[in-house]
Design an enzyme around this catalytic site. Structure first.
Site, PDB file in Angstrom:
ATOM      1  N   ASP A 174      14.835   7.797 -14.714  1.00  0.00           N
ATOM      2  CA  ASP A 174      14.115   6.725 -15.384  1.00  0.00           C
ATOM      3  C   ASP A 174      12.784   6.267 -14.700  1.00  0.00           C
ATOM      4  O   ASP A 174      13.011   5.941 -13.650  1.00  0.00           O
ATOM      5  CB  ASP A 174      15.193   5.774 -15.759  1.00  0.00           C
ATOM      6  N   ASP A 177       7.142   5.051 -20.649  1.00  0.00           N
ATOM      7  CA  ASP A 177       8.863   4.914 -20.534  1.00  0.00           C
ATOM      8  C   ASP A 177       9.272   6.072 -20.723  1.00  0.00           C
ATOM      9  O   ASP A 177       9.503   6.582 -21.979  1.00  0.00           O
ATOM     10  CB  ASP A 177       9.240   3.713 -21.470  1.00  0.00           C
TER      11      ASP A 177
END
Length: 499
Positions: A378, A177
């Site tokens: 992201d 992440d």
């Protein structure tokens, strides 16, 4: 005669390789480009998307990744003199999509998996926008046993790697992440744990496990820390309702033959989540507690990844170290947001369709002095979001150049869809991102026109976000493109290689 499929694949690869431009020096250190978009090389106006091949991919079940493979290859990227200095070393991991480690997905139809992915995406984006739009995060630090809600409201991500935890190393899948910092795994004794593919890590069986005291410097770096019985405690709650609570510890992480000692990790004893079999999460954000931040000089603040394309059955890669920085990439400056230091922001000046830039004000994408707006990259968000004003202009330009394609009803968050059943391939306008300081990234067609079922419905893979919120470049648009982060010099690179 060369098969049509081979010719199409060659065209896609050539298009990507010729669609990225930047100025770099011979040592691959990023430099900014002084040329304007008007002086950039010309870009193709159209490309072809192989519809028949992609529909066939949606009908195949995900390949379940073996848990017995080596998680990492450690190798040296030799220069012309075959030098093997630390500067050139990199650590490379195999990267798989979440569908590849969940046996449940084998029984689900493609449309069901897609809709579930969109539901996760909506939750993640909602929480990201909430966090980034308030001008920062406030944390309430209390005794660990209380229900403290952290500002780390991210989703669980879509891509996984396999690493070794402890001594001797126990193999575990972890989510990657780029929008969060904490590294953690579920631990015994597990008072509350979700199901994971591997046995839950037992710190009592690890010779290298060391608890962190409350007054230690590393405990003080936690954004949401607590103390219990003299031990540092952490707690993170994610936007989808998932959470992890436990003890902060120093532990050894193993990547194939590479061992990294004294990594601060969360040992989660109370966990809940939808992590699809993963044991925990590897935070790759730009904060000091992320895995990249903790590596420091060992990796030179550098890492690179290739996200596996949907339905191909192949795996991607995640590579750490200066040796992972490619020559010939399109380098874009990273922008730091003090209000959200974990996120990677980039400067975006505009969007293009069919080789022409759309008339959208640069202010739409600008990061304000108060930390609002801007453009975030992201790995955990699937679909790229733009503020409504920019999205609608972008979408309308695409629609105007695809009037020859039969339309279909909207699906989930997508309002621009097409019925392409029966087509072998279609000619579509190119889609481009115009970055600050010159580079232009033209996406492969399968990164912006994607299947949402297995019967030929394809949608324009972008969505609107609130006008005051940030833009987010999601993983669908990143798939198949080499993405490199040079945190030490403050750049992100696109290409030049395809994955």
């Amino acid at each position: 005669m060369v098969p049509v499929r081979v010719l199409l694949m060659v065209l896609v690869v050539l298009n990507l390789l010729t669609s990225i431009t930047a100025t770099t020096n011979s040592n691959s250190t990023p430099t900014t480009s002084s040329s304007s978009h008007a002086n950039a090389i010309s870009y193709p106006e159209f490309q072809h998307l192989n519809i028949k091949e992609i529909i066939a991919e949606t009908k195949s079940k995900p390949t379940i990744t073996s848990q017995n493979h080596q998680p990492l290859e450690t190798h040296d990227n030799d220069d012309d003199t075959k030098s093997k200095s630390t500067e050139k070393k990199s650590w490379k991991l195999r990267l798989v999509h979440r569908d590849g480690i969940s046996k449940d997905n084998f029984h689900d139809h493609y449309r069901h998996r897609f809709l579930q992915r969109m539901k996760r995406d909506i939750i993640r984006v909602t929480s990201l926008i909430r966090r980034l739009s308030v001008g920062g995060v406030s944390y309430k630090v209390e005794d660990f046993g209380s229900e403290v809600v952290s500002g780390m409201e991210q989703g669980s991500g879509e891509y996984f790697i396999r690493i070794g935890v402890g001594s001797p190393p126990r193999s575990q899948y972890v989510v990657i992440d780029s929008g969060s910092d904490i590294v953690w795994v579920q631990c015994q004794p597990c008072n509350q744990c979700y199901h994971q593919s591997d046995p839950v890590f037992d710190p009592a069986a690890s010779a290298s496990y060391t608890g962190v005291s409350c007054n230690s410097a590393v405990c003080g770096r936690l954004e949401n820390g607590g103390c219990h019985a003299g031990r540092c405690r952490y707690e993170v709650q994610y936007g989808d309702g998932s959470y992890t609570k436990g003890t902060l510890a120093l532990e050894t992480l193993t990547f194939g033959q590479t061992t990294i000692r004294n990594v601060a990790i969360g040992c989660g004893h109370i966990n809940k989540g939808m992590f699809v079999g993963a044991a925990g999460l590897l935070g790759l954000g730009s904060g000091s507690m992320s895995f990249v931040g903790q590596l420091g000089g060992q990796a030179g603040g550098a890492f690179s990844y290739c996200l596996v394309s949907r339905g191909t059955g192949s795996s991607g890669s995640l590579e750490f170290g200066r040796g992972a920085m490619p020559v010939g990439a399109a380098w874009v400056p990273l922008i730091r947001n003090p209000q959200a230091p974990s996120f990677y922001y980039v400067g975006l000046e505009g969007l293009g369709v069919g080789g022409m830039q759309i008339p959208i004000s640069e202010d739409v994408f600008r990061l304000t002095d108060t930390g609002k707006g801007g453009v975030v990259m992201d790995t955990g968000t699937a679909v790229t979001r733009f503020p409504t004003l920019a999205y609608e202009a972008f979408r309308d330009a695409f629609i105007s150049q695809t009037s020859n394609l039969p339309r279909a009803s909207g699906v989930s968050i997508f309002d621009t869809c097409y019925n392409l059943l029966g087509f072998v391939s279609v000619r579509v306008p190119t889609v481009s991102f115009y970055f600050s300081d010159g580079p232009i990234l033209t996406l492969p067609a399968r990164n912006f026109l994607i299947p949402v079922d297995d019967v030929g419905t394809f949608c324009f893979a972008f969505a609107p976000s609130p006008s005051s919120g940030p833009s987010i470049i999601g993983n669908i648009q990143q798939e198949g493109i080499q993405i490199s982060f040079d945190g030490a010099n403050g750049f992100v690179g696109f290409g030049p290689n395809v994955c």
